[in-house]
Design an enzyme around this catalytic site. Structure first.
Site, PDB file in Angstrom:
ATOM      1  N   SER A   1      34.006  25.182  28.698  1.00  0.00           N
ATOM      2  CA  SER A   1      32.840  24.569  28.058  1.00  0.00           C
ATOM      3  C   SER A   1      32.616  25.080  26.639  1.00  0.00           C
ATOM      4  O   SER A   1      32.218  24.311  25.752  1.00  0.00           O
ATOM      5  CB  SER A   1      31.590  24.815  28.912  1.00  0.00           C
ATOM      6  OG  SER A   1      31.384  26.202  29.127  1.00  0.00           O
ATOM      7  N   THR A   2      32.872  26.360  26.391  1.00  0.00           N
ATOM      8  CA  THR A   2      32.702  26.889  25.036  1.00  0.00           C
ATOM      9  C   THR A   2      33.796  26.366  24.119  1.00  0.00           C
ATOM     10  O   THR A   2      33.548  26.022  22.960  1.00  0.00           O
ATOM     11  CB  THR A   2      32.699  28.426  25.055  1.00  0.00           C
ATOM     12  OG1 THR A   2      31.772  28.881  26.047  1.00  0.00           O
ATOM     13  CG2 THR A   2      32.269  28.991  23.708  1.00  0.00           C
TER      14      THR A   2
ATOM     15  N   GLY B   1      37.713  30.867  25.444  1.00  0.00           N
ATOM     16  CA  GLY B   1      36.529  31.496  25.998  1.00  0.00           C
ATOM     17  C   GLY B   1      36.901  32.540  27.034  1.00  0.00           C
ATOM     18  O   GLY B   1      38.053  32.953  27.153  1.00  0.00           O
ATOM     19  N   ALA B   2      35.905  32.976  27.811  1.00  0.00           N
ATOM     20  CA  ALA B   2      36.145  33.944  28.883  1.00  0.00           C
ATOM     21  C   ALA B   2      35.025  33.830  29.903  1.00  0.00           C
ATOM     22  O   ALA B   2      33.918  33.372  29.593  1.00  0.00           O
ATOM     23  CB  ALA B   2      36.213  35.364  28.330  1.00  0.00           C
ATOM     24  N   ASP B   3      35.331  34.250  31.118  1.00  0.00           N
ATOM     25  CA  ASP B   3      34.310  34.316  32.166  1.00  0.00           C
ATOM     26  C   ASP B   3      33.583  35.652  32.141  1.00  0.00           C
ATOM     27  O   ASP B   3      32.413  35.738  32.495  1.00  0.00           O
ATOM     28  CB  ASP B   3      34.955  34.073  33.529  1.00  0.00           C
ATOM     29  CG  ASP B   3      35.606  32.701  33.596  1.00  0.00           C
ATOM     30  OD1 ASP B   3      34.882  31.710  33.404  1.00  0.00           O
ATOM     31  OD2 ASP B   3      36.828  32.616  33.805  1.00  0.00           O
TER      32      ASP B   3
ATOM     33  N   LYS C   1      39.511  35.639  32.917  1.00  0.00           N
ATOM     34  CA  LYS C   1      39.604  34.230  32.581  1.00  0.00           C
ATOM     35  C   LYS C   1      40.204  33.486  33.759  1.00  0.00           C
ATOM     36  O   LYS C   1      40.814  34.081  34.629  1.00  0.00           O
ATOM     37  CB  LYS C   1      40.477  34.029  31.332  1.00  0.00           C
ATOM     38  CG  LYS C   1      39.868  34.620  30.071  1.00  0.00           C
ATOM     39  CD  LYS C   1      40.763  34.510  28.838  1.00  0.00           C
ATOM     40  CE  LYS C   1      41.371  33.160  28.652  1.00  0.00           C
ATOM     41  NZ  LYS C   1      40.359  32.071  28.646  1.00  0.00           N
ATOM     42  N   GLY C   2      40.031  32.186  33.770  1.00  0.00           N
ATOM     43  CA  GLY C   2      40.636  31.375  34.814  1.00  0.00           C
ATOM     44  C   GLY C   2      39.657  30.614  35.670  1.00  0.00           C
ATOM     45  O   GLY C   2      40.052  29.971  36.639  1.00  0.00           O
TER      46      GLY C   2
ATOM     47  N   GLU D   1      46.905  29.628  29.440  1.00  0.00           N
ATOM     48  CA  GLU D   1      46.103  30.407  28.497  1.00  0.00           C
ATOM     49  C   GLU D   1      46.789  31.729  28.168  1.00  0.00           C
ATOM     50  O   GLU D   1      46.848  32.146  27.008  1.00  0.00           O
ATOM     51  CB  GLU D   1      44.711  30.652  29.077  1.00  0.00           C
ATOM     52  CG  GLU D   1      43.862  29.398  29.153  1.00  0.00           C
ATOM     53  CD  GLU D   1      42.569  29.577  29.927  1.00  0.00           C
ATOM     54  OE1 GLU D   1      41.697  28.704  29.805  1.00  0.00           O
ATOM     55  OE2 GLU D   1      42.434  30.580  30.657  1.00  0.00           O
TER      56      GLU D   1
ATOM     57  N   LYS E   1      28.274  36.563  29.153  1.00  0.00           N
ATOM     58  CA  LYS E   1      29.638  36.919  29.565  1.00  0.00           C
ATOM     59  C   LYS E   1      29.972  38.384  29.291  1.00  0.00           C
ATOM     60  O   LYS E   1      31.010  38.873  29.742  1.00  0.00           O
ATOM     61  CB  LYS E   1      30.651  36.018  28.850  1.00  0.00           C
ATOM     62  CG  LYS E   1      30.402  34.524  29.049  1.00  0.00           C
ATOM     63  CD  LYS E   1      30.489  34.128  30.506  1.00  0.00           C
ATOM     64  CE  LYS E   1      30.000  32.726  30.769  1.00  0.00           C
ATOM     65  NZ  LYS E   1      30.616  31.685  29.978  1.00  0.00           N
TER      66      LYS E   1
END
Length: 215
Positions: free
Chosen positions: A28-29, A80-82, A92-93, A101, A119
């Site tokens: 989304s980012t 981005g990142a989680d 990530k993922g 990625e 995050k």
């Protein structure tokens, strides 16, 4: 948080130089970044995309999507990142694009990670750690992850990656040594990719806000 995501994404445009081929992540980012990139698409040679989702959005903006096999190494990758820890190590993922990625991150001289403030964490692991797995090895890998980490692997049922594999999300981890865990999980037969970006962390993290913070 959508405003923070947009602000982080737009700040990342500062790192895009004329004539670049830009590595582009997923999520989304990153969608905000692709939209911003569309305004300067005429200045770049094209993009290398980490997912079919991002490829479609790039093409909507008229940005040529190139094959990494034909581009060689890239100057810049934006994703981005989680989760992000103080050392710029990442989970990530969440969007199931972790393998592509990680490949693009490895091929890039500079990795810019764009996140909203939610995050940022002191220790990785509250967000379940994604692991991409060959389908026939799903149960084997789950058992070995449980034995190795004590975390609880959960099959992300119904999700198939762009590479035709499945994803296990590992819950209840507290990742105090991300580099060591990434290395250990990569040794399990059947594991394609681990959603820890620790051996190759982000070079720069942009946290969305007024103004965005660059770490």
């Amino acid at each position: 948080m959508s405003e923070a995501k947009r602000l982080a994404a737009e700040k990342a445009i500062d790192y895009v130089e004329d004539g670049m081929i830009v590595g582009v992540g997923t999520g989304s980012t990153v969608a905000y970044f692709i939209d911003a990139l569309g305004h300067i698409g005429h200045r770049i040679k094209g993009a290398v995309s980490s997912s079919e989702q991002s490829t479609a959005r790039l093409r909507q903006h008229g940005i040529e999507v190139l094959d990494l096999n034909h581009t060689g190494n890239l100057s810049l990758y934006v994703d981005g990142a989680d989760e992000c820890d103080p050392n710029r190590c990442l989970i990530k993922g969440g969007g199931a694009a972790l393998t592509r990625e990680k490949i693009i991150a490895e091929a890039s001289e500079r990795f810019i990670c764009i996140v909203d403030p939610s995050k940022q964490v002191p220790v990785l692991g509250k967000f379940p750690l994604p692991v991409e797995v060959i389908p026939m090895a799903r149960s084997l890998v789950a058992r070995q992850i449980l034995a190795l980490t004590g975390g609880q692997p959960v099959w992300r049922d119904g999700v198939v990656t762009d590479n035709g594999n499945v994803v296990l999300d590992v819950h209840n981890l507290q990742i105090t040594d991300p580099v060591a865990l990434e290395r250990s999980l990569n040794q399990i037969p059947g594991v394609v990719c681990v959603g820890l970006f620790a051996r190759r962390p982000a070079d720069v993290v942009i946290v969305g806000g007024e103004p965005p913070r660059v770490l």
